[in-house]
Design a protein around this motif. Structure first.
Motif, PDB file in Angstrom:
ATOM      1  N   ILE A 175       0.825  -1.209   0.000  1.00  0.00           N
ATOM      2  CA  ILE A 175       0.000   0.000   0.000  1.00  0.00           C
ATOM      3  C   ILE A 175       0.859   1.258   0.000  1.00  0.00           C
ATOM      4  CG2 ILE A 175      -1.622   1.361   1.387  1.00  0.00           C
ATOM      5  CD1 ILE A 175      -2.929  -1.244   2.249  1.00  0.00           C
ATOM      6  N   LEU A 176       1.957   1.236   0.749  1.00  0.00           N
ATOM      7  CA  LEU A 176       2.782   2.437   0.906  1.00  0.00           C
ATOM      8  C   LEU A 176       4.132   2.327   0.210  1.00  0.00           C
ATOM      9  CD1 LEU A 176       1.971   3.249   4.647  1.00  0.00           C
ATOM     10  CD2 LEU A 176       1.090   4.373   2.598  1.00  0.00           C
ATOM     11  N   LEU A 177       4.243   1.402  -0.753  1.00  0.00           N
ATOM     12  CA  LEU A 177       5.497   1.209  -1.462  1.00  0.00           C
ATOM     13  C   LEU A 177       5.929   2.511  -2.149  1.00  0.00           C
ATOM     14  CD1 LEU A 177       7.571  -0.994  -2.177  1.00  0.00           C
ATOM     15  CD2 LEU A 177       6.301  -1.380  -4.291  1.00  0.00           C
ATOM     16  N   GLY A 178       7.131   2.965  -1.823  1.00  0.00           N
ATOM     17  CA  GLY A 178       7.640   4.208  -2.374  1.00  0.00           C
ATOM     18  C   GLY A 178       7.235   5.439  -1.576  1.00  0.00           C
ATOM     19  N   MET A 230       3.922   2.542   9.433  1.00  0.00           N
ATOM     20  CA  MET A 230       3.451   2.053   8.135  1.00  0.00           C
ATOM     21  C   MET A 230       2.225   1.152   8.315  1.00  0.00           C
ATOM     22  SD  MET A 230       5.618   0.346   5.025  1.00  0.00           S
ATOM     23  CE  MET A 230       6.224  -1.039   6.002  1.00  0.00           C
ATOM     24  N   ARG A 231       2.277   0.257   9.300  1.00  0.00           N
ATOM     25  CA  ARG A 231       1.137  -0.626   9.546  1.00  0.00           C
ATOM     26  C   ARG A 231      -0.080   0.162  10.021  1.00  0.00           C
ATOM     27  NH1 ARG A 231       5.405  -3.865  11.258  1.00  0.00           N
ATOM     28  NH2 ARG A 231       5.176  -3.187  13.426  1.00  0.00           N
ATOM     29  N   ALA A 232       0.170   1.194  10.859  1.00  0.00           N
ATOM     30  CA  ALA A 232      -0.941   2.003  11.363  1.00  0.00           C
ATOM     31  C   ALA A 232      -1.608   2.783  10.235  1.00  0.00           C
ATOM     32  CB  ALA A 232      -0.435   2.954  12.443  1.00  0.00           C
ATOM     33  N   ARG A 233      -0.785   3.376   9.343  1.00  0.00           N
ATOM     34  CA  ARG A 233      -1.335   4.134   8.217  1.00  0.00           C
ATOM     35  C   ARG A 233      -2.089   3.213   7.262  1.00  0.00           C
ATOM     36  NH1 ARG A 233      -4.087   7.883   5.819  1.00  0.00           N
ATOM     37  NH2 ARG A 233      -3.309   8.489   3.744  1.00  0.00           N
ATOM     38  N   SER A 234      -1.544   2.026   7.019  1.00  0.00           N
ATOM     39  CA  SER A 234      -2.209   1.063   6.151  1.00  0.00           C
ATOM     40  C   SER A 234      -3.534   0.609   6.750  1.00  0.00           C
ATOM     41  CB  SER A 234      -1.303  -0.151   5.902  1.00  0.00           C
ATOM     42  OG  SER A 234      -0.114   0.227   5.248  1.00  0.00           O
ATOM     43  N   ALA A 235      -3.558   0.426   8.051  1.00  0.00           N
ATOM     44  CA  ALA A 235      -4.802   0.017   8.714  1.00  0.00           C
ATOM     45  C   ALA A 235      -5.880   1.078   8.537  1.00  0.00           C
ATOM     46  CB  ALA A 235      -4.538  -0.246  10.202  1.00  0.00           C
ATOM     47  N   GLU A 236      -5.489   2.346   8.592  1.00  0.00           N
ATOM     48  CA  GLU A 236      -6.451   3.442   8.377  1.00  0.00           C
ATOM     49  C   GLU A 236      -7.024   3.396   6.964  1.00  0.00           C
ATOM     50  OE1 GLU A 236      -4.438   7.071   9.151  1.00  0.00           O
ATOM     51  OE2 GLU A 236      -4.101   6.674  11.281  1.00  0.00           O
ATOM     52  N   LEU A 237      -6.154   3.164   5.979  1.00  0.00           N
ATOM     53  CA  LEU A 237      -6.607   3.119   4.593  1.00  0.00           C
ATOM     54  C   LEU A 237      -7.495   1.913   4.337  1.00  0.00           C
ATOM     55  CD1 LEU A 237      -3.212   4.130   2.981  1.00  0.00           C
ATOM     56  CD2 LEU A 237      -5.312   5.491   2.929  1.00  0.00           C
ATOM     57  N   LEU A 238      -7.149   0.777   4.947  1.00  0.00           N
ATOM     58  CA  LEU A 238      -7.979  -0.416   4.806  1.00  0.00           C
ATOM     59  C   LEU A 238      -9.333  -0.204   5.468  1.00  0.00           C
ATOM     60  CD1 LEU A 238      -5.272  -3.153   5.491  1.00  0.00           C
ATOM     61  CD2 LEU A 238      -6.341  -2.655   3.300  1.00  0.00           C
ATOM     62  N   GLU A 239      -9.336   0.466   6.590  1.00  0.00           N
ATOM     63  CA  GLU A 239     -10.589   0.756   7.297  1.00  0.00           C
ATOM     64  C   GLU A 239     -11.455   1.686   6.467  1.00  0.00           C
ATOM     65  OE1 GLU A 239     -13.571   0.649  10.019  1.00  0.00           O
ATOM     66  OE2 GLU A 239     -11.728  -0.567  10.014  1.00  0.00           O
ATOM     67  N   ILE A 260      -8.369  -6.816   7.042  1.00  0.00           N
ATOM     68  CA  ILE A 260      -7.301  -7.808   6.988  1.00  0.00           C
ATOM     69  C   ILE A 260      -6.090  -7.259   7.719  1.00  0.00           C
ATOM     70  CG2 ILE A 260      -8.071  -8.809   4.791  1.00  0.00           C
ATOM     71  CD1 ILE A 260      -5.891  -7.208   3.394  1.00  0.00           C
ATOM     72  N   ASP A 261      -5.161  -8.151   8.067  1.00  0.00           N
ATOM     73  CA  ASP A 261      -3.956  -7.766   8.797  1.00  0.00           C
ATOM     74  C   ASP A 261      -2.981  -7.065   7.855  1.00  0.00           C
ATOM     75  OD1 ASP A 261      -1.727  -7.502  10.365  1.00  0.00           O
ATOM     76  OD2 ASP A 261      -1.346  -9.664  10.569  1.00  0.00           O
ATOM     77  N   PRO A 262      -2.630  -5.796   8.117  1.00  0.00           N
ATOM     78  CA  PRO A 262      -1.675  -5.097   7.245  1.00  0.00           C
ATOM     79  C   PRO A 262      -0.320  -5.784   7.184  1.00  0.00           C
ATOM     80  CG  PRO A 262      -2.760  -3.566   8.742  1.00  0.00           C
ATOM     81  CD  PRO A 262      -3.106  -4.939   9.209  1.00  0.00           C
ATOM     82  N   GLY A 263      -0.006  -6.580   8.208  1.00  0.00           N
ATOM     83  CA  GLY A 263       1.288  -7.267   8.247  1.00  0.00           C
ATOM     84  C   GLY A 263       1.288  -8.599   7.521  1.00  0.00           C
ATOM     85  N   ALA A 300      -5.022  -3.159  -3.992  1.00  0.00           N
ATOM     86  CA  ALA A 300      -4.570  -2.246  -5.050  1.00  0.00           C
ATOM     87  C   ALA A 300      -5.380  -0.953  -5.017  1.00  0.00           C
ATOM     88  CB  ALA A 300      -4.692  -2.923  -6.411  1.00  0.00           C
ATOM     89  N   ILE A 301      -6.669  -1.065  -4.725  1.00  0.00           N
ATOM     90  CA  ILE A 301      -7.506   0.131  -4.615  1.00  0.00           C
ATOM     91  C   ILE A 301      -7.098   0.944  -3.390  1.00  0.00           C
ATOM     92  CG2 ILE A 301      -9.865   0.936  -4.205  1.00  0.00           C
ATOM     93  CD1 ILE A 301     -10.836  -1.367  -5.927  1.00  0.00           C
ATOM     94  N   ALA A 302      -6.809   0.260  -2.274  1.00  0.00           N
ATOM     95  CA  ALA A 302      -6.350   0.965  -1.075  1.00  0.00           C
ATOM     96  C   ALA A 302      -5.060   1.723  -1.367  1.00  0.00           C
ATOM     97  CB  ALA A 302      -6.131  -0.032   0.066  1.00  0.00           C
TER      98      ALA A 302
END
Length: 510
Positions: free
Chosen positions: A101-104, A118-127, A133-136, A151-153
């Motif tokens: 999700i945050l590659l680059g 990174m996991r916290a930010r990804s969790a927000e986007l997934l939410e 799902i588990d960001p890790g 991919a949409i996230a």
């Protein structure tokens, strides 16, 4: 209605010898799902690539958020807020969901990637899109549908104002499509403009607010989805008007016994289970828009794809089609629609291409004798009028029509009992097309079973004894008797008008 976030005016894109787009206008508004419709080669992908800077403009202007823009490529378009999610998931399967999700754009702390952040930010986007799902977790541990949503996230992680979804549902089942549409509606309601490309008419009508139709690189029109009937949409895409298509005289014949019978044959994410019977001496036509499941049916019947339901009977006996070689062994032949990718070997000669299937059937330990090869090559060059009549010429140097004849000859050499032809006349001239249609009719008259797949409805009706209609990767109808082009078009569009059920043996239409 607010001002459009994307306003493309007079867009023309040219390649050497080809005008891919000619003076096309396109508008996309905030908070709408806009479907881009058209047959293969209509210019949909070219328009998207023009928007995102992949293709330079020969003419026209792109305005984004009220300003004239000219992106240098997809990365620059994405930085501006235009994100694209393609049919094939373009992510790194061996990385975690968060890393993808945050590659680059990874958050950093003291010069190093901050994994916790990174996991916290990804969790927000997934939410945000309701994906729990588990960001890790590693991306490849999830099914394709979830990877598509990841991919949409990633796309919305850049605060996208425009989200382009290019055939996002092609490999999803019904429940997965429903989940994707839920997320699309969430983003739409947040004001994101969604450009949706799909060949599934039912899905387009379910999710889109407006649509733009292209045909042969030109704009046909812009419509409110609720005000454009399916019949009108199909007519706009194909360039044919209902009620004015002339009836075409059909080939007549007396089919023999059932050679191939498919019972409940299907493959998840490819084509819904279907029944199909093809008799010796019969041409069964298969019609439907691109993406309707026509090619998927052909590949299942030939063992190129493995079915996960149903069975196939050949001459009354159940067979296991474990692959193309097994299919050839029971008398099947398949000419793919992808002439260049799965058909001709351009650098080999006409002779080598023509005997390729026969050699495969014999096995490489038993080479075809040169004398037999020469006799067969000479026979089919004459029978099909392959020009120039030079067996040693590289087949890549032949015209498209003559390449198609070489492919047809390749399979005729194996003396099949069932010949599956997927778009055998696409991209060839009228003369070559007529020759191939005549050969098909002659083969059926001699007792061969033929499955003839084509996007050209007039052609399907002309050569077929029966017509199977596909829509949204399902068999929706099977017509026999006095079949007209209008009848087939109405079924493709998703409805039966007065008189359309004339001669229908089986029909399941919504």
């Amino acid at each position: 209605m607010t001002e459009p976030v994307v306003d493309m005016r007079g867009i023309s894109v040219e390649f050497p010898g080809v005008k891919a787009l000619q003076e096309v206008d396109f508008r996309l508004f905030p908070g709408e799902v806009h479907a881009l419709m058209g047959e293969n080669g209509a210019g949909k992908s070219t328009l998207i690539k023009a928007l995102t800077g992949v293709h330079p403009l020969a003419a026209g202007e792109i305005r984004y958020a009220g300003e004239s823009v000219s992106f240098g490529g997809p990365a620059q378009a994405q930085a501006a807020g235009i994100s694209t999610v393609y049919q094939e998931v373009n992510l790194c399967a061996n990385l975690t969901v968060a890393e993808n999700i945050l590659l680059g754009r990874e958050p950093r702390k003291f010069g190093r990637i901050d994994g916790k952040a990174m996991r916290a930010r990804s969790a927000e986007l997934l939410e945000r899109i309701g994906l729990h799902i588990d960001p890790g977790s590693v991306l490849e541990s999830h099914p394709i549908a979830v990877q598509q949503l990841v991919a949409i996230a990633r796309a919305v992680a850049v605060d996208a104002r425009v989200l382009v979804l290019d055939e996002p549902t092609s490999s999803l089942d019904v429940d997965e499509v429903a989940e994707l549409f839920r997320i699309i509606r969430v983003l739409r309601d947040e004001g994101v403009a969604v450009l949706f490309v799909s060949h599934f008419l039912e899905q387009v009508y379910e999710i889109s607010d407006r649509m733009t139709v292209l045909r042969n690189g030109r704009l046909v029109g812009e419509y409110a989805t609720a005000k454009l009937s399916r019949i009108e949409l199909v007519s706009a895409m194909l360039g044919r008007e209902m009620g004015v298509l002339e009836e075409i005289e059909r080939r007549s014949g007396t089919p023999g016994q059932a050679f191939l019978v498919a019972e409940g044959l299907g493959r998840k994410g490819s084509v819904a289970p279907f029944d199909l019977e093809i008799r010796s001496g019969e041409v069964v036509g298969m019609a439907g828009l691109l993406g309707s499941g026509r090619t998927e049916v052909a590949r299942l019947l030939f063992g190129a794809d493995k079915a996960d339901s149903g069975r196939v009977l050949v001459d009354g006996k159940a067979v296991r089609l474990t692959g193309p070689r097994a299919a050839i062994g029971v008398g099947l032949a398949f000419s793919s629609e992808d002439r260049k990718g799965e058909g001709i070997v351009a650098d080999l000669s006409v002779r080598d291409n023509l005997i390729l299937a026969l050699q495969a059937a014999r096995g490489w330990a038993r080479p075809v004798p040169r004398k037999l090869a020469d006799e067969l090559v000479a026979k089919y060059i004459e029978l099909l009028d392959i020009r120039p009549a030079d067996p040693d010429r590289a087949v890549g140097n032949l015209s498209g029509g003559n390449q198609q004849k070489v492919l047809l000859a390749r399979w005729l050499v194996t003396e099949p009992k069932l010949l599956i032809l997927d778009e055998p006349t696409r991209g060839i001239d009228v003369g070559a097309k007529a020759q191939i249609q005549k050969v098909v009719a002659d083969l059926a008259a001699e007792g061969m079973a033929v499955l003839f797949i084509s996007a050209e409805l007039e052609e399907v009706v002309r050569v077929s004894d029966r017509v199977v209609v596909m829509r949204d990767r399902q068999k929706v109808a099977e017509l026999d008797g006095d079949v007209g082009v209008d009848d087939v078009m109405a079924l493709i569009a998703g409805g039966v008008d007065h008189g359309v059920d004339r001669g229908v043996e089986k029909a399941v239409v919504s």
